[in-house]
Design a protein around this motif. Structure first.
Motif, PDB file in Angstrom:
ATOM      1  N   ILE A   1       0.838  -1.201   0.000  1.00  8.33           N
ATOM      2  CA  ILE A   1       0.000   0.000   0.000  1.00  8.33           C
ATOM      3  C   ILE A   1       0.875   1.254   0.000  1.00  8.33           C
ATOM      4  N   THR A   2       1.968   1.206   0.752  1.00  7.68           N
ATOM      5  CA  THR A   2       2.889   2.337   0.789  1.00  7.68           C
ATOM      6  C   THR A   2       3.490   2.582  -0.581  1.00  7.68           C
ATOM      7  N   TRP A   3       3.880   1.508  -1.255  1.00  5.97           N
ATOM      8  CA  TRP A   3       4.455   1.653  -2.603  1.00  5.97           C
ATOM      9  C   TRP A   3       3.430   2.228  -3.564  1.00  5.97           C
ATOM     10  N   ILE A   4       2.205   1.730  -3.503  1.00  9.37           N
ATOM     11  CA  ILE A   4       1.144   2.248  -4.370  1.00  9.37           C
ATOM     12  C   ILE A   4       0.903   3.735  -4.083  1.00  9.37           C
ATOM     13  N   SER A   5       0.934   4.102  -2.813  1.00  6.22           N
ATOM     14  CA  SER A   5       0.750   5.510  -2.443  1.00  6.22           C
ATOM     15  C   SER A   5       1.841   6.381  -3.037  1.00  6.22           C
ATOM     16  N   SER A   6       3.097   5.916  -2.952  1.00  2.00           N
ATOM     17  CA  SER A   6       4.205   6.693  -3.514  1.00  2.00           C
ATOM     18  C   SER A   6       4.056   6.842  -5.025  1.00  2.00           C
ATOM     19  N   PHE A   7       3.552   5.800  -5.676  1.00  3.16           N
ATOM     20  CA  PHE A   7       3.335   5.855  -7.120  1.00  3.16           C
ATOM     21  C   PHE A   7       2.296   6.923  -7.477  1.00  3.16           C
ATOM     22  N   PHE A   8       1.183   6.945  -6.747  1.00  4.26           N
ATOM     23  CA  PHE A   8       0.130   7.910  -7.065  1.00  4.26           C
ATOM     24  C   PHE A   8       0.493   9.329  -6.648  1.00  4.26           C
ATOM     25  N   VAL A   9       1.366   9.485  -5.668  1.00  4.73           N
ATOM     26  CA  VAL A   9       1.869  10.819  -5.346  1.00  4.73           C
ATOM     27  C   VAL A   9       2.661  11.361  -6.531  1.00  4.73           C
ATOM     28  N   PHE A  10       3.522  10.516  -7.101  1.00  3.83           N
ATOM     29  CA  PHE A  10       4.295  10.949  -8.280  1.00  3.83           C
ATOM     30  C   PHE A  10       3.375  11.233  -9.458  1.00  3.83           C
ATOM     31  N   ILE A  11       2.403  10.356  -9.709  1.00  2.00           N
ATOM     32  CA  ILE A  11       1.468  10.576 -10.818  1.00  2.00           C
ATOM     33  C   ILE A  11       0.682  11.862 -10.600  1.00  2.00           C
ATOM     34  N   GLY A  12       0.222  12.077  -9.378  1.00  2.00           N
ATOM     35  CA  GLY A  12      -0.535  13.284  -9.073  1.00  2.00           C
ATOM     36  C   GLY A  12       0.284  14.545  -9.276  1.00  2.00           C
ATOM     37  N   SER A  13       1.538  14.539  -8.803  1.00  2.00           N
ATOM     38  CA  SER A  13       2.386  15.724  -8.969  1.00  2.00           C
ATOM     39  C   SER A  13       2.689  15.968 -10.446  1.00  2.00           C
ATOM     40  N   SER A  14       2.878  14.909 -11.205  1.00  2.00           N
ATOM     41  CA  SER A  14       3.155  15.049 -12.637  1.00  2.00           C
ATOM     42  C   SER A  14       1.937  15.581 -13.385  1.00  2.00           C
ATOM     43  N   LEU A  15       0.740  15.094 -13.014  1.00  2.62           N
ATOM     44  CA  LEU A  15      -0.486  15.591 -13.638  1.00  2.62           C
ATOM     45  C   LEU A  15      -0.757  17.043 -13.253  1.00  2.62           C
ATOM     46  N   SER A  16      -0.426  17.397 -12.020  1.00  6.93           N
ATOM     47  CA  SER A  16      -0.571  18.780 -11.589  1.00  6.93           C
ATOM     48  C   SER A  16       0.291  19.692 -12.452  1.00  6.93           C
ATOM     49  N   GLY A  17       1.542  19.277 -12.652  1.00  4.17           N
ATOM     50  CA  GLY A  17       2.424  20.036 -13.523  1.00  4.17           C
ATOM     51  C   GLY A  17       1.907  20.090 -14.942  1.00  4.17           C
ATOM     52  N   LEU A  18       1.277  19.006 -15.410  1.00  5.12           N
ATOM     53  CA  LEU A  18       0.754  18.969 -16.773  1.00  5.12           C
ATOM     54  C   LEU A  18      -0.323  20.019 -16.987  1.00  5.12           C
ATOM     55  N   TRP A  19      -1.302  20.090 -16.083  1.00  8.12           N
ATOM     56  CA  TRP A  19      -2.390  21.046 -16.276  1.00  8.12           C
ATOM     57  C   TRP A  19      -1.907  22.488 -16.174  1.00  8.12           C
ATOM     58  N   ILE A  20      -1.002  22.729 -15.255  1.00  2.53           N
ATOM     59  CA  ILE A  20      -0.450  24.086 -15.134  1.00  2.53           C
ATOM     60  C   ILE A  20       0.322  24.457 -16.397  1.00  2.53           C
ATOM     61  N   LEU A  21       1.089  23.530 -16.917  1.00  2.79           N
ATOM     62  CA  LEU A  21       1.889  23.817 -18.111  1.00  2.79           C
ATOM     63  C   LEU A  21       1.050  23.848 -19.379  1.00  2.79           C
ATOM     64  N   ILE A  22      -0.097  23.187 -19.376  1.00  2.00           N
ATOM     65  CA  ILE A  22      -1.029  23.359 -20.491  1.00  2.00           C
ATOM     66  C   ILE A  22      -1.457  24.823 -20.564  1.00  2.00           C
ATOM     67  N   ALA A  23      -1.803  25.380 -19.397  1.00  2.00           N
ATOM     68  CA  ALA A  23      -2.207  26.786 -19.351  1.00  2.00           C
ATOM     69  C   ALA A  23      -1.053  27.700 -19.742  1.00  2.00           C
ATOM     70  N   ASN A  24       0.140  27.430 -19.194  1.00  3.06           N
ATOM     71  CA  ASN A  24       1.282  28.298 -19.479  1.00  3.06           C
ATOM     72  C   ASN A  24       1.718  28.200 -20.929  1.00  3.06           C
ATOM     73  N   SER A  25       1.793  26.980 -21.463  1.00  3.78           N
ATOM     74  CA  SER A  25       2.248  26.819 -22.844  1.00  3.78           C
ATOM     75  C   SER A  25       1.245  27.419 -23.826  1.00  3.78           C
ATOM     76  N   TRP A  26      -0.047  27.370 -23.471  1.00  3.00           N
ATOM     77  CA  TRP A  26      -1.045  28.007 -24.342  1.00  3.00           C
ATOM     78  C   TRP A  26      -0.803  29.514 -24.427  1.00  3.00           C
ATOM     79  N   GLN A  27      -0.412  30.123 -23.314  1.00  3.98           N
ATOM     80  CA  GLN A  27      -0.114  31.559 -23.343  1.00  3.98           C
ATOM     81  C   GLN A  27       1.071  31.874 -24.247  1.00  3.98           C
ATOM     82  N   GLN A  28       1.975  30.912 -24.386  1.00  4.72           N
ATOM     83  CA  GLN A  28       3.172  31.123 -25.207  1.00  4.72           C
ATOM     84  C   GLN A  28       2.891  30.879 -26.691  1.00  4.72           C
ATOM     85  N   THR A  29       2.139  29.818 -26.982  1.00 10.23           N
ATOM     86  CA  THR A  29       1.801  29.483 -28.381  1.00 10.23           C
ATOM     87  C   THR A  29       0.315  29.150 -28.450  1.00 10.23           C
TER      88      THR A  29
END
Length: 503
Positions: A124-152
């Protein structure tokens, strides 16, 4: 006092401060997942102890990153209301999705990880660490979708004085997204790897927690070497090519290129003279800029003035995304008036070209870009030396190299900040490329006094938060990971509670 300048300074402060914690959080999420994976694969205690220890580091970075990021969203409405009105229908959905899905996923499983790693099964701990990484990566994705749209920007139409979404997937997969996302996330992974390696190196130098420290240094330098190379190629190279195609003024400022050249050189270093529009004492590699930008050694690279003309005439005046000629005319007139240009003047277009050209601080861009590139090259060197020492079996005893890791640990943050400032300052005066400038996006009813007061308040609050962060970091370093049985140099210490800050 100029409210526009003060609002820009305020946003730069809040964004730059927030960015201290973002790459560390995302990078540490990846490293923690790797450490828990090694603990599961090897079933060795030193990996388990290392995973628990650096999970606490992740918690500290996350806790400080959240409030500093929320502040920026309030600034959009308070300081940049006109910008928010213009792009709200496009900029809003990615931010909403980031909160609903990515942040919720990351924060939930981080709580499970931190409070359950001594209570729940390791699976369960390993699964939790996996989803923390996935969540942080997805968080960065949505923010960068907004930022990259402003650029192009893509997938929109301008009507009724604002940009309206016409193609959600077209806006999401704008030209810059993939290269910017991979480059940014990889930069965060590099930062996380550096932190893990440097902390492990510190303990080896102090001859404390040796088994855990060896594991940390080993995995840290391997990930550092890989991510440092990827940062240069392909992610950095790919982003540079997109910028060359869609943001030629940014490229010209980055390279100190005032005049258009065929077979343009890549300047390694020089002294920028903005007054005379030249780079003095330049040391460069002939034709390399043309090849890196367009894949052709003799390709033409626009100088700053020609690039500004291209942006105004081709990307602004000839923008095909206007609903009608009336919308186009009103938009252009509003843009010109905001920069003190009379739309009826015979040279109005040339005046706007000058506005775009003079908006960029070339010297700042030139030097910041070289800080980023220079440090990136240094990281490759340090990473490869670390891997070589590891393969030779000399890594843990090479005190000179361990000292280098400890002393240079702030450099990934410096490189990342330099990269972001280059990226964001490089689109000036645009907030949204070709559509919204700082003059048209600022809130009309916010005075310079109000901005100055909040700016001072932010400085005070952020200073306190930074002190608190340093306190917890020192506390973690002092107490260290839990001892591994058989490690005679390890000193038993009480565990740190990230939530309560106590023992």
């Amino acid at each position: 006092m100029d409210p526009i300048l003060l609002s820009r300074i305020q946003f730069a402060l809040t964004a730059g401060y927030h960015w201290i914690f973002v790459p560390a959080s995302i990078g540490m999420a990846f490293m923690v997942f790797l450490l828990w994976t090694m603990a599961a694969i090897t079933n060795e205690k030193q990996w388990h102890k290392a995973a628990k220890f650096f999970s606490k580091w992740l918690g500290i970075f996350f806790v400080l990153g959240v409030p500093t990021g929320i502040v920026m969203e309030f600034e959009f409405g308070a300081n940049w209301s006109q910008y928010s009105v213009f792009v709200g229908s496009i900029f809003g959905p990615p931010l909403m999705l980031e909160g609903l899905f990515a942040f919720a996923l990351e924060s939930t499983f981080l709580g499970v990880l931190l409070f359950g790693m001594d209570r729940l099964p390791r699976a369960i701990t390993w699964i939790s660490s996996f989803f923390v990484f996935i969540g942080s990566s997805l968080s960065g994705l949505w923010i960068l979708i907004a930022n990259s749209w402003q650029q192009t920007p893509t997938g929109y139409i301008i009507q009724n004085g604002r940009a309206e979404l016409t193609d959600f997937m077209g806006a999401v997969f704008n030209p810059l997204l993939v290269s910017q996302y991979t480059h940014t996330i990889n930069s965060a992974i590099l930062t996380g790897a550096y932190i893990v390696a440097a902390v492990g190196a510190y303990y080896l130098l102090k001859k404390r927690h040796v088994q855990v420290a060896r594991s940390a240094v080993a995995i840290g330098v391997v990930v550092l070497a890989i991510s440092a190379v990827i940062q240069l190629y392909p992610t950095g190279h790919a982003e540079g090519q997109v910028i060359a195609k869609y943001q030629p003024t940014k490229l010209a400022a980055d390279e100190g290129l005032f005049k258009t050249e065929k077979g343009a050189p890549m300047i390694i270093f020089g002294i920028v003279d903005e007054k005379n529009q030249e780079v003095k004492a330049a040391i460069g590699i002939p034709k390399l800029l043309s090849w890196l930008s367009f894949g052709d050694w003799n390709a033409e690279v626009m100088g700053l003035h020609d690039a500004a003309r291209y942006v105004w005439y081709e990307q602004v005046l000839n923008n095909p995304n206007f609903a009608s000629e009336k919308d186009r005319k009103e938009f252009i007139e509003t843009l010109m008036k905001a920069h003190g240009v009379d739309p009826n003047a015979p040279d109005a277009n040339e005046q706007m070209v000058k506005v775009l050209e003079e908006a960029l601080p070339v010297a700042f861009m030139f030097y910041a870009y070289r800080v980023m590139i220079g440090l990136g090259t240094l990281f490759i060197l340090i990473g490869l030396i670390g891997v070589l020492l590891l393969l030779l079996g000399k890594l843990y005893d090479a005190r000179w190299f361990l000292k280098v890791l400890v002393v240079t640990v702030p450099l990934p943050w410096l490189a990342s900040e330099a990269g972001w400032f280059t990226h964001e300052v490089g689109r000036m005066p645009w907030m949204v490329w070709g559509m919204v400038t700082t003059n048209t996006g600022v809130s009309p009813n916010v005075s310079a006094t109000h901005v100055l007061i909040t700016l001072i308040g932010f400085v005070v609050v952020y200073s306190v938060l930074f002190y608190i962060w340093l306190h917890f970091v020192r506390k973690l370093i002092r107490e260290g990971p839990e001892p591994v049985e058989g490690d005679v140099t390890a000193k038993p210490t009480p565990a740190v509670s990230v939530a309560g800050g106590g023992q």
